[in-house]
Design an enzyme around this catalytic site. Structure first.
Site, PDB file in Angstrom:
ATOM      1  N   ARG A  89       1.012  -1.283  -0.017  1.00  0.00           N
ATOM      2  CA  ARG A  89      -0.063   0.021  -0.152  1.00  0.00           C
ATOM      3  C   ARG A  89       0.826   1.340   0.070  1.00  0.00           C
ATOM      4  O   ARG A  89       1.940   1.367   0.836  1.00  0.00           O
ATOM      5  CB  ARG A  89      -0.872   0.186   1.203  1.00  0.00           C
ATOM      6  CG  ARG A  89      -1.825   1.108   1.553  1.00  0.00           C
ATOM      7  CD  ARG A  89      -2.710   1.191   2.634  1.00  0.00           C
ATOM      8  NE  ARG A  89      -3.455   2.369   2.667  1.00  0.00           N
ATOM      9  CZ  ARG A  89      -3.512   3.174   3.799  1.00  0.00           C
ATOM     10  NH1 ARG A  89      -3.189   2.589   4.727  1.00  0.00           N
ATOM     11  NH2 ARG A  89      -4.348   4.316   3.717  1.00  0.00           N
ATOM     12  N   HIS A 134      -3.710  11.355   1.807  1.00  0.00           N
ATOM     13  CA  HIS A 134      -2.993  10.683   3.197  1.00  0.00           C
ATOM     14  C   HIS A 134      -2.588  12.045   4.000  1.00  0.00           C
ATOM     15  O   HIS A 134      -1.547  12.345   3.931  1.00  0.00           O
ATOM     16  CB  HIS A 134      -2.152   9.694   3.010  1.00  0.00           C
ATOM     17  CG  HIS A 134      -1.761   8.883   4.389  1.00  0.00           C
ATOM     18  ND1 HIS A 134      -1.611   7.636   4.186  1.00  0.00           N
ATOM     19  CD2 HIS A 134      -1.516   9.104   5.594  1.00  0.00           C
ATOM     20  CE1 HIS A 134      -1.102   7.001   5.335  1.00  0.00           C
ATOM     21  NE2 HIS A 134      -1.293   8.160   6.201  1.00  0.00           N
ATOM     22  N   ASN A 178      -7.663   8.473   3.253  1.00  0.00           N
ATOM     23  CA  ASN A 178      -7.022   8.062   4.536  1.00  0.00           C
ATOM     24  C   ASN A 178      -7.505   8.607   5.839  1.00  0.00           C
ATOM     25  O   ASN A 178      -7.276   9.808   6.007  1.00  0.00           O
ATOM     26  CB  ASN A 178      -5.511   7.782   4.611  1.00  0.00           C
ATOM     27  CG  ASN A 178      -5.007   6.886   5.618  1.00  0.00           C
ATOM     28  OD1 ASN A 178      -5.329   5.785   5.839  1.00  0.00           O
ATOM     29  ND2 ASN A 178      -4.356   7.506   6.634  1.00  0.00           N
ATOM     30  N   GLU A 179      -8.121   7.847   6.613  1.00  0.00           N
ATOM     31  CA  GLU A 179      -8.409   8.322   8.073  1.00  0.00           C
ATOM     32  C   GLU A 179      -9.149   9.739   8.064  1.00  0.00           C
ATOM     33  O   GLU A 179      -8.726  10.799   8.647  1.00  0.00           O
ATOM     34  CB  GLU A 179      -7.076   8.465   8.905  1.00  0.00           C
ATOM     35  CG  GLU A 179      -6.796   6.779   9.170  1.00  0.00           C
ATOM     36  CD  GLU A 179      -5.560   6.717  10.084  1.00  0.00           C
ATOM     37  OE1 GLU A 179      -5.039   7.920  10.612  1.00  0.00           O
ATOM     38  OE2 GLU A 179      -5.320   5.733  10.478  1.00  0.00           O
ATOM     39  N   ASN A 321      -8.208   0.968   9.672  1.00  0.00           N
ATOM     40  CA  ASN A 321      -7.012   1.133  10.366  1.00  0.00           C
ATOM     41  C   ASN A 321      -6.993   1.069  11.724  1.00  0.00           C
ATOM     42  O   ASN A 321      -7.692   1.584  12.503  1.00  0.00           O
ATOM     43  CB  ASN A 321      -6.408   2.481  10.153  1.00  0.00           C
ATOM     44  CG  ASN A 321      -6.206   2.788   8.627  1.00  0.00           C
ATOM     45  OD1 ASN A 321      -6.012   1.886   7.783  1.00  0.00           O
ATOM     46  ND2 ASN A 321      -5.581   4.042   8.285  1.00  0.00           N
ATOM     47  N   TYR A 323      -5.237   0.636  15.602  1.00  0.00           N
ATOM     48  CA  TYR A 323      -4.058   0.442  16.333  1.00  0.00           C
ATOM     49  C   TYR A 323      -4.037  -0.045  17.901  1.00  0.00           C
ATOM     50  O   TYR A 323      -3.267  -0.688  18.515  1.00  0.00           O
ATOM     51  CB  TYR A 323      -3.444   1.826  16.358  1.00  0.00           C
ATOM     52  CG  TYR A 323      -2.665   2.220  14.950  1.00  0.00           C
ATOM     53  CD1 TYR A 323      -1.148   1.532  14.665  1.00  0.00           C
ATOM     54  CD2 TYR A 323      -3.184   2.732  13.858  1.00  0.00           C
ATOM     55  CE1 TYR A 323      -0.642   1.792  13.539  1.00  0.00           C
ATOM     56  CE2 TYR A 323      -2.515   2.981  12.634  1.00  0.00           C
ATOM     57  CZ  TYR A 323      -1.266   2.466  12.574  1.00  0.00           C
ATOM     58  OH  TYR A 323      -0.778   2.742  11.452  1.00  0.00           O
ATOM     59  N   GLU A 389      -4.028  -0.827   8.095  1.00  0.00           N
ATOM     60  CA  GLU A 389      -3.110  -0.338   8.939  1.00  0.00           C
ATOM     61  C   GLU A 389      -2.995  -1.010  10.254  1.00  0.00           C
ATOM     62  O   GLU A 389      -4.184  -0.999  10.727  1.00  0.00           O
ATOM     63  CB  GLU A 389      -3.131   1.114   9.263  1.00  0.00           C
ATOM     64  CG  GLU A 389      -2.485   1.975   8.108  1.00  0.00           C
ATOM     65  CD  GLU A 389      -2.272   3.575   8.222  1.00  0.00           C
ATOM     66  OE1 GLU A 389      -2.297   3.894   9.520  1.00  0.00           O
ATOM     67  OE2 GLU A 389      -2.536   4.215   7.413  1.00  0.00           O
ATOM     68  N   TRP A 433       1.606  -1.706   9.328  1.00  0.00           N
ATOM     69  CA  TRP A 433       2.346  -0.321   9.356  1.00  0.00           C
ATOM     70  C   TRP A 433       3.450  -0.265  10.054  1.00  0.00           C
ATOM     71  O   TRP A 433       3.460  -0.609  10.986  1.00  0.00           O
ATOM     72  CB  TRP A 433       1.203   0.671   9.775  1.00  0.00           C
ATOM     73  CG  TRP A 433       1.669   2.185   9.666  1.00  0.00           C
ATOM     74  CD1 TRP A 433       2.451   2.794  10.497  1.00  0.00           C
ATOM     75  CD2 TRP A 433       1.734   3.040   8.422  1.00  0.00           C
ATOM     76  NE1 TRP A 433       2.782   3.999   9.985  1.00  0.00           N
ATOM     77  CE2 TRP A 433       2.267   4.125   9.002  1.00  0.00           C
ATOM     78  CE3 TRP A 433       0.845   2.767   7.128  1.00  0.00           C
ATOM     79  CZ2 TRP A 433       2.638   4.997   7.904  1.00  0.00           C
ATOM     80  CZ3 TRP A 433       1.171   3.774   6.179  1.00  0.00           C
ATOM     81  CH2 TRP A 433       1.779   5.038   6.610  1.00  0.00           C
ATOM     82  N   GLU A 440       6.897  10.730  11.132  1.00  0.00           N
ATOM     83  CA  GLU A 440       5.919  10.353  11.797  1.00  0.00           C
ATOM     84  C   GLU A 440       4.964  11.609  12.236  1.00  0.00           C
ATOM     85  O   GLU A 440       4.537  11.868  13.405  1.00  0.00           O
ATOM     86  CB  GLU A 440       5.885   9.333  13.053  1.00  0.00           C
ATOM     87  CG  GLU A 440       4.911   8.821  13.891  1.00  0.00           C
ATOM     88  CD  GLU A 440       3.773   8.164  13.327  1.00  0.00           C
ATOM     89  OE1 GLU A 440       3.767   7.639  12.107  1.00  0.00           O
ATOM     90  OE2 GLU A 440       2.561   8.295  13.804  1.00  0.00           O
ATOM     91  N   TRP A 441       4.595  12.290  11.263  1.00  0.00           N
ATOM     92  CA  TRP A 441       3.545  13.400  11.555  1.00  0.00           C
ATOM     93  C   TRP A 441       4.360  14.354  12.425  1.00  0.00           C
ATOM     94  O   TRP A 441       5.376  14.788  12.629  1.00  0.00           O
ATOM     95  CB  TRP A 441       2.345  12.995  11.599  1.00  0.00           C
ATOM     96  CG  TRP A 441       1.641  12.117  10.599  1.00  0.00           C
ATOM     97  CD1 TRP A 441       1.315  10.899  10.666  1.00  0.00           C
ATOM     98  CD2 TRP A 441       1.495  12.159   9.403  1.00  0.00           C
ATOM     99  NE1 TRP A 441       1.153  10.175   9.585  1.00  0.00           N
ATOM    100  CE2 TRP A 441       1.266  11.034   8.523  1.00  0.00           C
ATOM    101  CE3 TRP A 441       1.847  13.491   8.485  1.00  0.00           C
ATOM    102  CZ2 TRP A 441       1.176  11.085   7.203  1.00  0.00           C
ATOM    103  CZ3 TRP A 441       1.555  13.437   6.883  1.00  0.00           C
ATOM    104  CH2 TRP A 441       1.280  12.126   6.315  1.00  0.00           C
TER     105      TRP A 441
HETATM  106  C1  BGC Z   1      -1.650   7.138   9.768  1.00  0.00           C
HETATM  107  C2  BGC Z   1      -0.338   6.842   9.446  1.00  0.00           C
HETATM  108  C3  BGC Z   1       0.400   6.892  10.913  1.00  0.00           C
HETATM  109  C4  BGC Z   1      -0.094   6.003  11.874  1.00  0.00           C
HETATM  110  C5  BGC Z   1       0.586   5.731  13.414  1.00  0.00           C
HETATM  111  C6  BGC Z   1      -2.298   6.328  11.054  1.00  0.00           C
HETATM  112  O1  BGC Z   1      -3.203   7.257  11.924  1.00  0.00           O
HETATM  113  O2  BGC Z   1      -2.628   6.739   8.835  1.00  0.00           O
HETATM  114  O3  BGC Z   1       0.160   7.927   8.543  1.00  0.00           O
HETATM  115  O4  BGC Z   1       1.752   6.884  10.566  1.00  0.00           O
HETATM  116  O5  BGC Z   1      -1.490   6.135  12.222  1.00  0.00           O
HETATM  117  O6  BGC Z   1       0.253   6.907  13.880  1.00  0.00           O
END
Ligand code: BGC
Length: 485
Positions: A89, A134, A178-179, A321, A323, A389, A433, A440-441
């Site tokens: 991706r 994104h 994305n998100e 996605n 986490y 993700e 991911w 990382e943003w």
């Molecule tokens: C985003 C990614 C980010 C990941 C971890 C997701 O919200 O799509 O770009 O790196 O989370 O923070």
């Protein structure tokens, strides 16, 4: 965390997962401020601008080069092959293809770059999944109101059509946005992501709405003009934690959990998969708060117009996605300030038994993914699901032998296997991911999500596989072509 002995158990299962596990990245060089973007014809994005503002990004870092995949793409391809991925991706940068965000001017160098990436992947038997948006809106469009402006959705549709037309002969899996939750909430409610807008309780709903409109228009464009010939599939990637009541059976916590789910997963999934409109509890909570604050002039949550392409039914699969997980209790939002928090009136709580890995928000809860998958199956009429993700971060001391992350991937993929095997969830693929450590943003380079370490101190940006990368390769080698070996 389970031990690695669990691996043989996985291989004993008859996995129906069609795609083997895959990894993702975004165009890591989409932020190019130091003139590079001018040389390449790329326009600036809102993240380029955001990085220039003091105090926005960890250590005042920026993504000028990041892992420099723009120049080092062949190295990435070696990493992809080393892992044995079947799918990859990647995220296009809108401003790399269309520097001012419109089709008036196409940057041919950007087209060439993505053509090469796609062709190289296919030559190696790796299928691309492409994300069109994104987080990185062309700055030129932000200057005209960005996602708060209804017109941005129309321009996104033009951009999407351009991409379907240019790359759709080879790309069969598309993610439009994305998100949208993160773009709306972090970018326009909290001001923690670009464009750094802080207009609590108002802007995020408008932004989310325009993103849904943009997605729906692009899906309809694909459906009407490209699907028959290109035979691909289009969706939007929705992020969600698994949420459960802090005290099971406590009516207040249960209701708060429902509200929280409605304001996160439901916000984007309900219109697309269930009713064509936002969850009722979301709208009524927002309207009740507006009344309390004496706000007149219609709901802060916009409505979908009947004159526009319908949003209902605009996803060919569910892209998730995931986490982390949270417990939820009532409260936390009844203050004096109008905000999304006070609208939803629900508070996240961390379960102390869930380990935190690296970045502070990421409690490791692999079984939360299984529960969320089951919830998606039951709530959204058993859609095909791609986990687009899922990952584990490192901060501080670098660990190439990252045992914890290796265990995390084994545990999580086992939970996905159980969701498929025991709960009958129609999971089609899993994307880790991320392939590489990356920008990382707002956390800059302080948080590392890669299966490969990237040496950002070295101009060559050397890539070194982590132990978790090696383990991941072993796991996915058992699930090629829809069968376990
Ligand atoms: C985003 C990614 C980010 C990941 C971890 C997701 O919200 O799509 O770009 O790196 O989370 O923070």
């Amino acid at each position: 965390m389970v031990k690695s002995e669990k691996i043989p158990t996985v291989s004993g299962w008859h996995f129906r997962i069609k795609l083997s596990a895959v990894a993702v990245f975004r165009d890591p060089s989409f932020f190019s401020l130091n003139g590079g973007w001018q040389a390449d014809g790329k326009g600036p994005s809102i993240w380029d601008t955001f990085c220039l503002e003091k105090g926005r990004v960890f250590g005042e870092q920026n993504g000028d080069e990041a892992c420099n995949s723009y120049e080092l793409w062949e190295k990435d391809l070696e990493c992809i092959q080393q892992l044995g991925l079947t799918h990859y991706r990647l995220s296009f940068s809108w401003a790399r293809l269309l520097p001012d965000g419109t089709t008036r001017h196409v940057n041919q160098k950007g087209v060439q770059y993505y053509n090469k990436v796609i062709d190289d992947l296919l030559a190696c038997d790796v299928s691309p999944m492409v994300t069109l948006y994104h987080f990185d809106l062309p700055q030129a469009l932000q200057d005209q109101g960005g996602w708060k402006s209804a017109g941005t959705a129309t321009l996104f549709n033009d951009y999407a059509k351009f991409c379907f037309q240019t790359f759709g002969d080879r790309v069969k899996l598309w993610i439009t946005v994305n998100e949208p939750y993160v773009c709306a909430k972090l970018g326009h409610e909290d001001g923690l992501h670009a464009p750094g807008i802080k207009e609590p309780g108002v802007a995020a709903y408008l932004v989310g709405h325009n993103m849904l409109r943009a997605h729906a228009m692009a899906w309809h464009s694909y459906n009407s003009f490209y699907r028959t010939k290109q035979k691909g599939a289009v969706s939007l990637a929705i992020n969600s934690d698994w949420l459960e009541a802090s005290v099971a059976g406590c009516a207040e916590d249960v209701a708060a959990t429902e509200r929280q789910l409605a304001f996160t997963l439901g916000w984007f999934a309900w219109p697309v998969f269930v009713t064509g409109d936002y969850p009722k509890i979301m709208r009524s909570a927002i309207d009740a708060q507006s009344e309390k604050f004496g706000r007149s002039g219609g709901s802060r949550l916009p409505s979908f117009s009947k004159d526009e392409p319908a949003v209902l039914g605009t996803a060919d699969f569910f892209a998730l996605n995931y986490y982390t997980s949270r417990k939820v209790e009532a409260g936390g939002g009844c203050g004096e300030v109008l905000s999304m928090k006070s609208d939803r009136d629900a508070r996240d709580v961390l379960d102390p038994s869930w380990p935190i890995c690296g970045v502070s928000w990421l409690a490791v809860v692999p079984h939360g993914l299984r529960k969320l998958l089951k919830y998606i199956k039951d709530t959204f009429n058993n859609p095909a699901v791609y986990i687009t993700e899922n990952g584990f971060s490192q901060v501080g001391q670098l660990q190439i032998e990252d045992v914890q992350r290796s265990e995390f991937y084994k545990d999580t993929i086992l939970e996905v296997a159980k969701a498929i095997q025991e709960d009958g969830v129609n999971v089609r693929g899993y994307f880790a991911w991320s392939l590489l450590d990356n920008f990382e943003w707002a956390d800059g380079f302080s948080v590392r999500f890669g299966l490969f370490h990237v040496d950002f101190a070295d101009a060559r940006r050397g890539r070194t596989i982590y132990r978790s990368g090696r383990e991941y390769a072993k796991i996915i080698s058992k699930f090629q072509c829809g069968q376990s070996k």
